[in-house]
Design an enzyme around this catalytic site. Structure first.
Site, mmCIF file in Angstrom:
data_model
loop_
_atom_site.group_PDB
_atom_site.id
_atom_site.type_symbol
_atom_site.label_atom_id
_atom_site.label_comp_id
_atom_site.label_asym_id
_atom_site.label_seq_id
_atom_site.Cartn_x
_atom_site.Cartn_y
_atom_site.Cartn_z
ATOM 1 N N THR A 190 64.886 58.297 39.124
ATOM 2 C CA THR A 190 65.500 56.085 39.164
ATOM 3 C C THR A 190 64.618 55.686 38.819
ATOM 4 O OG1 THR A 190 66.914 57.668 41.257
ATOM 5 C CG2 THR A 190 66.339 55.219 41.411
ATOM 6 N N PHE A 201 62.727 52.104 40.929
ATOM 7 C CA PHE A 201 62.778 51.506 41.698
ATOM 8 C C PHE A 201 62.145 50.351 41.424
ATOM 9 C CE2 PHE A 201 64.165 54.386 45.039
ATOM 10 C CZ PHE A 201 64.457 55.944 44.076
HETATM 11 O O1 PRE Z 1 69.104 58.191 49.261
HETATM 12 C C1 PRE Z 1 68.259 58.314 48.978
HETATM 13 O O2 PRE Z 1 67.200 58.623 49.671
HETATM 14 C C2 PRE Z 1 67.264 56.979 48.374
HETATM 15 O O3 PRE Z 1 66.530 56.000 48.619
HETATM 16 C C3 PRE Z 1 68.874 55.992 47.680
HETATM 17 C C4 PRE Z 1 68.561 56.823 46.303
HETATM 18 C C5 PRE Z 1 69.779 55.533 45.559
HETATM 19 O O4 PRE Z 1 69.874 54.549 46.006
HETATM 20 O O5 PRE Z 1 70.038 55.395 44.411
HETATM 21 C C6 PRE Z 1 67.624 56.904 45.811
HETATM 22 C C7 PRE Z 1 67.260 57.606 44.791
HETATM 23 C C8 PRE Z 1 68.417 58.975 44.039
HETATM 24 O O6 PRE Z 1 69.084 58.482 43.161
HETATM 25 C C9 PRE Z 1 69.652 58.736 45.335
HETATM 26 C C10 PRE Z 1 69.753 57.709 46.588
#
Ligand code: PRE
Length: 419
Positions: free
Chosen positions: A293, A295
């Site tokens: 992911t 950020f």
């Molecule tokens: O729910 C979490 O733990 C988050 O940090 C959010 C979140 C997102 O929004 O994509 C972050 C990373 C992962 O892809 C899954 C969820």
């Protein structure tokens, strides 16, 4: 304004992989209500009208943060504008304090970069509860930061706007689930600047209460992105059960534990299992082992773009003639050998439809879009400046969301920092 520091505002040190950071305990996550209270300190006196239980504690916590911020700002102001006190021997064997006028000091790069204004520790707002991947992303971007949990992304943005936090962490895309569209809309709605990015390997686990076996599970809960990232694996595990979306992965784990749910599993990190006392029923359940992911880090001020390290720039634009001429806009980058790393389109909410009329043929209704583009160049690079000058000629709207260092950490999905 009188504020009482919350008795539970004690941090703890957390280590994920090789990074460690302080987890900042608030009585509860920041939510819309205490953000509003912090924004309107005048309500402190009239609190009796609306203050109840937990909200009051939350409000006090926000006020305490705000008060310490104001105090440290005052200290900064005092230090920088007041006269310096120096000690001299006056010839009569006594020490006097003689004020001398402070001369202006030359600005340094550090003065120009957005630094924590309240002291030494950077406060980073994220959506979710401790154990969420966003918290891990905050720790990766800013080791030793104070990570501040917020109940919504909107609140994380506001926390920065109101100086309760110095940065916000926002997931924008995932290698399996794709773009997180709502967060692109938020970037536009707010005026914060992208000052960094972090790519976090995301390693999901299936968590349940101790003693609960897979066969007992008739519901799996998690963040919608996490559910999407594990969809095929859940089916392979025989878990063709109800899947329910909640606000964040760690929140799902907390919910299972707090409600003693013996028929429900959560998808979250191994760290969430540890924090909320759950067992790991299955490890690494994401559909692809290289699940990442991305950020972005947001601040009130942009950073100064550089050319000595790899930089990326994010922009958003709209075109008078819509999608049909998109290739013209993008050619501004192609001609200058600037690589695009991402393109995303979102509905143009202010002008959602473009009507093209032709008496003979009828009326065509085209949907209008905003285009988000990331390209591999710094705004300090003349190529990028020229490309944007050209893009501006074509577009009806153009905003630079930020120019920031690229995440160049070595690629190792197995040594996940989010485990
Ligand atoms: O729910 C979490 O733990 C988050 O940090 C959010 C979140 C997102 O929004 O994509 C972050 C990373 C992962 O892809 C899954 C969820």
């Amino acid at each position: 304004m009188q504020c009482v520091a919350p008795s539970s505002s004690i941090g703890y040190k957390s280590t994920i992989g090789t990074t460690s950071y302080n987890v900042f305990h608030l009585p509860a996550r920041l939510n819309q209500l205490n953000i509003q209270c912090a924004a309107a300190p005048a309500t402190a006196n009239g609190f009796a009208s609306g203050g109840i239980g937990k909200s009051r504690a939350d409000w006090q916590s926000s006020c305490a943060i705000l008060a310490s911020k104001v105090e440290s700002q005052q200290q900064n102001t005092d230090n920088s504008t007041g006269a310096d006190q120096i000690t001299v021997v006056n010839g009569h064997n006594s020490l006097d304090l003689v004020p001398i006028k402070k001369l202006p000091k030359p600005l340094t790069i550090a003065d120009l970069s957005p630094a924590p204004s309240h002291g030494s520790t950077l406060r980073v707002a994220y959506q979710g509860v401790p154990g969420a991947y966003s918290e891990a992303a905050a720790g990766k971007a800013y080791p030793n930061c104070d990570a501040i949990p917020c109940d919504q992304f909107e609140v994380a943005f506001q926390a920065v706007e109101l100086w309760i936090a110095d940065r916000a962490v926002l997931p924008v895309e995932n290698s399996l689930g794709g773009s997180i569209h709502r967060n692109y809309d938020l970037l536009l709605r707010h005026r914060l600047h992208i000052v960094g990015e972090v790519q976090l390997p995301v390693h999901h686990c299936l968590l349940a209460l101790p003693g609960v076996r897979k066969e007992f599970i008739n519901r799996v809960i998690s963040h919608p992105q996490a559910l999407a990232q594990c969809e095929l694996t859940l089916t392979k595990l025989g878990l063709t059960v109800t899947r329910e979306a909640v606000d964040d992965t760690a929140g799902a784990a907390e919910f299972v534990a707090a409600n003693d749910l013996r028929d429900t599993a959560a998808i979250a990190s191994a760290r969430a299992a540890e924090l909320y006392g759950l067992n790991i029923l299955a490890d690494g359940i994401q559909d692809d082992s290289s699940n990442v992911t991305r950020f972005v880090m947001l601040a009130r001020e942009p950073i100064i773009p550089r050319t000595d390290i790899p930089f990326k720039t994010s922009i958003v634009f709209a075109h008078e003639q819509g999608t049909s001429v998109l290739f013209k806009v993008l050619s501004a980058f192609a001609f200058r050998n600037i690589s695009l790393t991402k393109i995303e389109s979102r509905p143009h909410r202010n002008r959602p439809i473009r009507v093209v009329g032709d008496e003979n043929v009828g009326t065509a209704k085209h949907f209008e879009y905003l285009f988000y583009v990331d390209f591999e160049a710094s705004m300090a690079d003349v190529r990028a400046q020229n490309a944007l000058a050209e893009v501006q000629e074509y577009t009806s709207f153009l905003r630079v969301l930020g120019s920031y260092p690229m995440d160049m950490t070595p690629w190792s999905p197995s040594s996940s920092s989010s485990q």
